[in-house]
Design a protein around this motif. Structure first.
Motif, PDB file in Angstrom:
ATOM      1  N   UNK A 125      83.663  65.372  28.752  1.00  0.00           N
ATOM      2  CA  UNK A 125      83.132  66.301  29.742  1.00  0.00           C
ATOM      3  C   UNK A 125      84.126  67.334  30.222  1.00  0.00           C
ATOM      4  N   UNK A 126      85.366  66.914  30.435  1.00  0.00           N
ATOM      5  CA  UNK A 126      86.378  67.841  30.953  1.00  0.00           C
ATOM      6  C   UNK A 126      87.320  68.298  29.837  1.00  0.00           C
ATOM      7  N   UNK A 127      88.085  67.381  29.276  1.00  0.00           N
ATOM      8  CA  UNK A 127      89.142  67.760  28.331  1.00  0.00           C
ATOM      9  C   UNK A 127      88.576  68.424  27.070  1.00  0.00           C
ATOM     10  N   UNK A 128      87.633  67.767  26.393  1.00  0.00           N
ATOM     11  CA  UNK A 128      87.086  68.318  25.155  1.00  0.00           C
ATOM     12  C   UNK A 128      86.393  69.653  25.407  1.00  0.00           C
ATOM     13  N   UNK A 129      85.509  69.668  26.384  1.00  0.00           N
ATOM     14  CA  UNK A 129      84.692  70.860  26.631  1.00  0.00           C
ATOM     15  C   UNK A 129      85.533  72.086  26.964  1.00  0.00           C
ATOM     16  N   UNK A 130      86.527  71.918  27.822  1.00  0.00           N
ATOM     17  CA  UNK A 130      87.321  73.065  28.254  1.00  0.00           C
ATOM     18  C   UNK A 130      88.301  73.506  27.166  1.00  0.00           C
ATOM     19  N   UNK A 131      88.931  72.553  26.493  1.00  0.00           N
ATOM     20  CA  UNK A 131      89.851  72.925  25.422  1.00  0.00           C
ATOM     21  C   UNK A 131      89.125  73.601  24.263  1.00  0.00           C
ATOM     22  N   UNK A 132      87.893  73.176  24.013  1.00  0.00           N
ATOM     23  CA  UNK A 132      87.130  73.734  22.894  1.00  0.00           C
ATOM     24  C   UNK A 132      86.857  75.221  23.081  1.00  0.00           C
ATOM     25  N   UNK A 133      86.796  75.675  24.316  1.00  0.00           N
ATOM     26  CA  UNK A 133      86.530  77.085  24.582  1.00  0.00           C
ATOM     27  C   UNK A 133      87.583  77.978  23.949  1.00  0.00           C
ATOM     28  N   UNK A 134      88.821  77.494  23.857  1.00  0.00           N
ATOM     29  CA  UNK A 134      89.909  78.281  23.288  1.00  0.00           C
ATOM     30  C   UNK A 134      90.288  77.851  21.868  1.00  0.00           C
ATOM     31  N   UNK A 135      90.335  76.539  21.666  1.00  0.00           N
ATOM     32  CA  UNK A 135      90.891  76.031  20.408  1.00  0.00           C
ATOM     33  C   UNK A 135      89.857  75.791  19.320  1.00  0.00           C
ATOM     34  N   UNK A 136      88.579  75.686  19.657  1.00  0.00           N
ATOM     35  CA  UNK A 136      87.557  75.419  18.667  1.00  0.00           C
ATOM     36  C   UNK A 136      87.354  73.931  18.446  1.00  0.00           C
ATOM     37  N   UNK A 137      86.257  73.587  17.799  1.00  0.00           N
ATOM     38  CA  UNK A 137      85.841  72.185  17.674  1.00  0.00           C
ATOM     39  C   UNK A 137      86.826  71.318  16.910  1.00  0.00           C
ATOM     40  N   UNK A 138      87.268  71.751  15.725  1.00  0.00           N
ATOM     41  CA  UNK A 138      88.071  70.881  14.871  1.00  0.00           C
ATOM     42  C   UNK A 138      89.392  70.505  15.522  1.00  0.00           C
ATOM     43  N   UNK A 139      90.082  71.484  16.087  1.00  0.00           N
ATOM     44  CA  UNK A 139      91.383  71.211  16.708  1.00  0.00           C
ATOM     45  C   UNK A 139      91.244  70.254  17.886  1.00  0.00           C
ATOM     46  N   UNK A 140      90.228  70.485  18.704  1.00  0.00           N
ATOM     47  CA  UNK A 140      90.051  69.661  19.896  1.00  0.00           C
ATOM     48  C   UNK A 140      89.563  68.265  19.535  1.00  0.00           C
ATOM     49  N   UNK A 141      88.804  68.154  18.468  1.00  0.00           N
ATOM     50  CA  UNK A 141      88.371  66.835  18.005  1.00  0.00           C
ATOM     51  C   UNK A 141      89.588  65.975  17.667  1.00  0.00           C
ATOM     52  N   UNK A 142      90.589  66.591  17.054  1.00  0.00           N
ATOM     53  CA  UNK A 142      91.819  65.876  16.709  1.00  0.00           C
ATOM     54  C   UNK A 142      92.615  65.525  17.964  1.00  0.00           C
ATOM     55  N   UNK A 143      92.816  66.508  18.829  1.00  0.00           N
ATOM     56  CA  UNK A 143      93.631  66.303  20.034  1.00  0.00           C
ATOM     57  C   UNK A 143      93.026  65.243  20.948  1.00  0.00           C
ATOM     58  N   UNK A 144      91.728  65.353  21.224  1.00  0.00           N
ATOM     59  CA  UNK A 144      91.107  64.399  22.146  1.00  0.00           C
ATOM     60  C   UNK A 144      91.007  63.003  21.542  1.00  0.00           C
ATOM     61  N   UNK A 145      90.903  62.915  20.232  1.00  0.00           N
ATOM     62  CA  UNK A 145      90.890  61.598  19.590  1.00  0.00           C
ATOM     63  C   UNK A 145      92.238  60.907  19.775  1.00  0.00           C
ATOM     64  N   UNK A 146      93.320  61.660  19.644  1.00  0.00           N
ATOM     65  CA  UNK A 146      94.660  61.113  19.862  1.00  0.00           C
ATOM     66  C   UNK A 146      94.833  60.681  21.314  1.00  0.00           C
ATOM     67  N   UNK A 147      94.396  61.532  22.245  1.00  0.00           N
ATOM     68  CA  UNK A 147      94.502  61.198  23.666  1.00  0.00           C
ATOM     69  C   UNK A 147      93.662  59.968  24.008  1.00  0.00           C
ATOM     70  N   UNK A 148      92.470  59.902  23.434  1.00  0.00           N
ATOM     71  CA  UNK A 148      91.585  58.773  23.690  1.00  0.00           C
ATOM     72  C   UNK A 148      92.193  57.477  23.162  1.00  0.00           C
TER      73      UNK A 148
END
Length: 275
Positions: A125-148
């Motif tokens: 809701x917060x991290x993925x959604x907001x980061x995706x606005x700048x970085x795009x889906x693929x990059x944020x999918x990787x980053x948030x998976x690592x954080x999770x």
């Protein structure tokens, strides 16, 4: 600044609710009530803070269609975890000795509801959604998976292997569920269905949390690669396989629906296209 307020709001509800649920763990019905109350409060607080900081209608937690989306996610979560357990049982490393604790299953429903909702609001809701606005889906999918995955390192019986499997499986699956549906109800239902199937139904360890016994009196054994060891079946290779298949399905659906985004620098200005 909006990120700070949104993260703070969800974390505060999560911490306070988590402490209340933990304090009531000896009373399963109170645990259920407090867990559900924490989940509901977290959604309302998220919607209020996001609405105020972004001045928009918070469609990702809209009431319309919420029940159906939650149910679909829950069903997928239960079925996928059931497939993991079935495969572990097939090779002889999951055994049921009888019935476990019905009241334990009740309390676990509250605990898992609070955890699933607050984690999805925080990560998707917060991290993925907001980061995706700048970085795009693929990059944020990787980053948030690592954080999770890293989030689970604090659990009592956490292991690097188990965390790695969560990073490569649950993180992409839940992120892809959000991308495909553009609501938080499906990933919330999926997260809860998975966790509750693991704990409340099949009585296995959940992410190395020293989870209480659920509906069945059961045990896992064998190599960590198969059973997940003390971390639980979430550290099994079967989890990696099945979750990645579900993630691929959601990403295929997202691509078909056109709900994936690219990073901001690659987006084409419509004014340029018009020239």
């Amino acid at each position: 600044m909006r990120v700070v307020w949104q993260l703070l709001a969800v974390v505060v509800v999560s911490l306070i609710g988590g402490q209340c649920v933990a304090a009531a763990e000896d009373n399963p019905w109170l645990t259920l009530g407090l867990g559900l109350a924490t989940a509901v409060l977290a959604v309302y607080v998220y919607a209020w803070v996001v609405g105020r900081t972004e001045r928009r209608t918070v469609t990702e937690v809209a009431r319309k269609g919420a029940a159906g989306a939650l149910f679909r996610g829950l069903l997928i979560g239960v079925l996928v975890f059931g497939a993991v357990v079935a495969n572990i049982a097939f090779v002889g490393h999951y055994e049921v000795d009888g019935w476990g604790s019905a009241t334990g299953a009740v309390g676990l429903a509250g605990f898992m509801a609070a955890a699933s909702v607050t984690e999805e609001l925080l990560f998707r809701g917060v991290v993925f959604r907001i980061m995706e606005e700048r970085a795009g889906t693929w990059a944020v999918l990787i980053v948030t998976s690592v954080l999770f995955g890293a989030w689970h390192l604090a659990n009592p019986d956490a292991s690097l292997w188990g965390v790695a499997v969560i990073t490569l499986s649950a993180g992409p699956m839940l992120g892809a569920a959000y991308v495909a549906t553009r609501n938080l109800w499906v990933p919330i239902g999926l997260h809860f269905g998975w966790n509750y199937a693991a704990s409340g139904i099949f009585s296995t360890e959940v992410s190395g949390n020293d989870t209480r016994q659920g509906l069945l009196d059961a045990s896992t054994s064998g190599p960590t690669l198969i059973s997940g060891g003390e971390f639980g079946p979430e550290g099994s290779m079967y989890t990696l396989v099945f979750c990645l298949l579900v993630a691929a399905g959601f990403l295929w659906l997202a691509r078909r629906r056109g709900t994936m985004t690219v990073r901001r620098s690659k987006r084409v200005d419509p004014v340029v296209l018009a020239r």
